[in-house]
Motif scaffolding. Structure first.
Motif, mmCIF file in Angstrom:
data_model
loop_
_atom_site.group_PDB
_atom_site.id
_atom_site.type_symbol
_atom_site.label_atom_id
_atom_site.label_comp_id
_atom_site.label_asym_id
_atom_site.label_seq_id
_atom_site.Cartn_x
_atom_site.Cartn_y
_atom_site.Cartn_z
ATOM 1 N N VAL A 131 -2.451 1.014 -3.719
ATOM 2 C CA VAL A 131 -1.120 0.317 -3.650
ATOM 3 C C VAL A 131 -0.192 1.276 -3.011
ATOM 4 N N PRO A 132 0.492 0.951 -2.052
ATOM 5 C CA PRO A 132 1.611 2.041 -1.341
ATOM 6 C C PRO A 132 2.778 2.261 -2.389
ATOM 7 N N LEU A 133 3.126 3.227 -2.480
ATOM 8 C CA LEU A 133 4.152 3.671 -3.388
ATOM 9 C C LEU A 133 5.374 2.694 -3.468
ATOM 10 N N GLY A 134 5.825 2.335 -2.128
ATOM 11 C CA GLY A 134 6.804 1.461 -2.036
ATOM 12 C C GLY A 134 6.753 0.073 -2.543
ATOM 13 N N ALA A 135 5.631 -0.229 -2.946
ATOM 14 C CA ALA A 135 5.340 -1.573 -3.795
ATOM 15 C C ALA A 135 6.024 -1.474 -5.014
ATOM 16 N N LEU A 136 6.014 -0.372 -5.753
ATOM 17 C CA LEU A 136 6.493 -0.366 -6.923
ATOM 18 C C LEU A 136 7.959 -0.761 -7.249
ATOM 19 N N THR A 137 8.550 -0.709 -6.104
ATOM 20 C CA THR A 137 10.246 -1.357 -6.057
ATOM 21 C C THR A 137 10.300 -2.515 -6.257
ATOM 22 N N GLY A 138 8.979 -3.327 -6.150
ATOM 23 C CA GLY A 138 9.414 -4.752 -6.242
ATOM 24 C C GLY A 138 10.118 -5.463 -4.760
ATOM 25 N N ILE A 139 10.228 -4.407 -3.927
ATOM 26 C CA ILE A 139 10.884 -5.198 -2.634
ATOM 27 C C ILE A 139 9.923 -5.246 -1.665
ATOM 28 N N GLU A 140 9.487 -6.419 -1.267
ATOM 29 C CA GLU A 140 8.550 -6.862 -0.223
ATOM 30 C C GLU A 140 8.727 -5.913 1.233
ATOM 31 N N ALA A 141 10.079 -5.662 1.410
ATOM 32 C CA ALA A 141 10.096 -4.987 2.657
ATOM 33 C C ALA A 141 9.628 -3.484 2.538
ATOM 34 N N PHE A 142 9.525 -2.921 1.232
ATOM 35 C CA PHE A 142 8.993 -1.762 1.042
ATOM 36 C C PHE A 142 7.542 -1.679 0.685
ATOM 37 N N ALA A 143 6.891 -2.698 0.692
ATOM 38 C CA ALA A 143 5.380 -2.880 -0.030
ATOM 39 C C ALA A 143 4.400 -2.036 1.014
ATOM 40 N N GLY A 144 4.726 -1.660 2.049
ATOM 41 C CA GLY A 144 3.670 -1.068 2.764
ATOM 42 C C GLY A 144 4.248 0.478 3.016
ATOM 43 N N LEU A 145 5.154 0.902 2.227
ATOM 44 C CA LEU A 145 5.569 2.346 2.472
ATOM 45 C C LEU A 145 5.351 3.318 1.562
ATOM 46 N N GLY A 146 5.033 4.695 1.938
ATOM 47 C CA GLY A 146 4.693 5.694 0.870
ATOM 48 C C GLY A 146 3.407 5.896 0.810
ATOM 49 N N PRO A 147 2.821 6.942 -0.172
ATOM 50 C CA PRO A 147 1.585 7.246 -0.130
ATOM 51 C C PRO A 147 0.975 6.131 -1.094
ATOM 52 N N SER A 148 -0.381 6.102 -1.146
ATOM 53 C CA SER A 148 -1.116 5.108 -1.935
ATOM 54 C C SER A 148 -1.551 5.730 -3.298
ATOM 55 N N ILE A 149 -1.393 4.768 -3.936
ATOM 56 C CA ILE A 149 -1.869 5.234 -5.508
ATOM 57 C C ILE A 149 -3.030 4.294 -5.756
#
Length: 233
Positions: A131-149
Motif C-alpha cells: 500500500v503506498p504511503l499516500g493511501a493512508l491520508t484517505g485522499i484518493e488523489a494521493f493513493a498512489g504516492l509515496g513508498p509502499s508499506i
C-alpha cells in the motif's frame, strides 16, 4: 497571628492553586488526546479503510488471475486433445447419435484446478498487500504516492470449477464445439473494521473441435455438461 503563620498562609494558597491548575492542564491534555484519538479513528474508518479495501481488492483480483492461470498451466497438459474430453458416437450411417463428456477426466481437471488455485492464492497473499504511503491520508488523489508499506490482511478464498460448452454453426453440416473451464473464486478480505466479499470468474478454453455431420437439436440447446445454451449464429 505570628509572622511565620501569616507568611505560610499565602504560600499554602498558592500551592493549592498550582495543584488545581496542574490538574486542569492534565485533564485538558487527556481530553485533547482522547478527542484526537477519536478523530483519527473515525477518519480512518471513513476514509483510509475505504482506500485500503479498494487497493486490497484490486491486488487480490490480480493475484487470483495469476493463481488460476498457473493452476490451469499445471493441470492441462499440452498433449490433451478434444477427444480426451468428449466422445462422439455415430450410427452405421455416420449420423451423430451421442456427444458425451469423459466424467473421470473432467472431474479430475476440475478438482486439481480448484485445489492448486486455492493453494497458489494462499501463497501469494502471505507477503501482504503493498500500500503506498499516500493511501493512508484517505485522499484518493494521493493513493498512489509515496513508498509502499505492506499490510497483512486475512484473505479467505474458496475456489470452485465447472465446465460448459457451446455449439456454433460454421458451415453446412459443420458445427464447432467449444469446451470451457469456468473457475470461480469467492474472496473475502477480512479487516478489523470491515469485510469485503467479491468473486473472480475466469473462463478458459480447454478444447475445441469442428464436428462434421448433423448435430441433434437436443445437444444444440443444452450442452453436454447440463448447462442451458443455444446455437451461436
Amino acid at each position: 497571628m505570628s509572622r511565620t503563620a501569616a507568611y505560610a498562609l499565602p504560600r499554602y494558597k498558592n500551592k493549592k492553586r498550582g495543584k488545581k491548575r496542574l490538574g486542569k492542564r492534565i485533564l485538558l491534555l487527556f481530553l485533547s488526546v482522547l478527542f484526537l484519538a477519536l478523530f483519527l479513528f473515525f477518519y480512518f474508518q471513513r476514509n483510509v479503510t475505504r482506500v485500503l479495501i479498494a487497493i486490497s481488492e484490486a491486488t487480490m483480483r490480480a493475484s487470483t488471475t495469476i493463481a488460476v492461470n498457473d493452476a490451469v498451466y499445471y493441470t492441462l497438459s499440452d498433449e490433451m486433445r478434444y477427444e480426451d474430453l468428449v466422445t462422439i458416437t455415430r450410427d452405421e450411417k455416420g449420423e451423430i447419435t451421442a456427444v458425451a463428456a469423459n466424467p473421470l477426466k473432467i472431474n479430475k481437471i476440475a478438482r486439481d484446478t480448484a485445489s492448486i488455485s486455492q493453494s497458489n492464492l494462499k501463497n501469494l497473499s502471505l507477503n501482504g498487500i503493498p500500500v503506498p504511503l499516500g493511501a493512508l491520508t484517505g485522499i484518493e488523489a494521493f493513493a498512489g504516492l509515496g513508498p509502499s508499506i505492506h499490510f497483512r490482511i486475512i484473505p479467505v478464498s474458496s475456489v470452485s470449477c465447472g465446465f460448459s460448452s457451446t455449439f456454433e454453426s460454421v458451415g453446412i453440416n459443420q458445427t464447432k464445439h467449444s469446451i470451457y473451464l469456468n473457475v470461480i473464486a469467492d474472496i473475502s478480505i477480512v479487516m478489523p473494521s470491515k469485510t469485503k466479499n467479491f468473486a473472480v470468474t475466469t473462463q478458459i478454453l480447454v478444447g475445441e473441435s469442428v464436428i462434421v455431420g448433423t448435430v441433434p437439436d437436443t445437444f444444440l440447446q443444452s450442452d453436454i455438461f447440463g448447462n442451458k445454451t443455444a446455437l451461436a449464429p
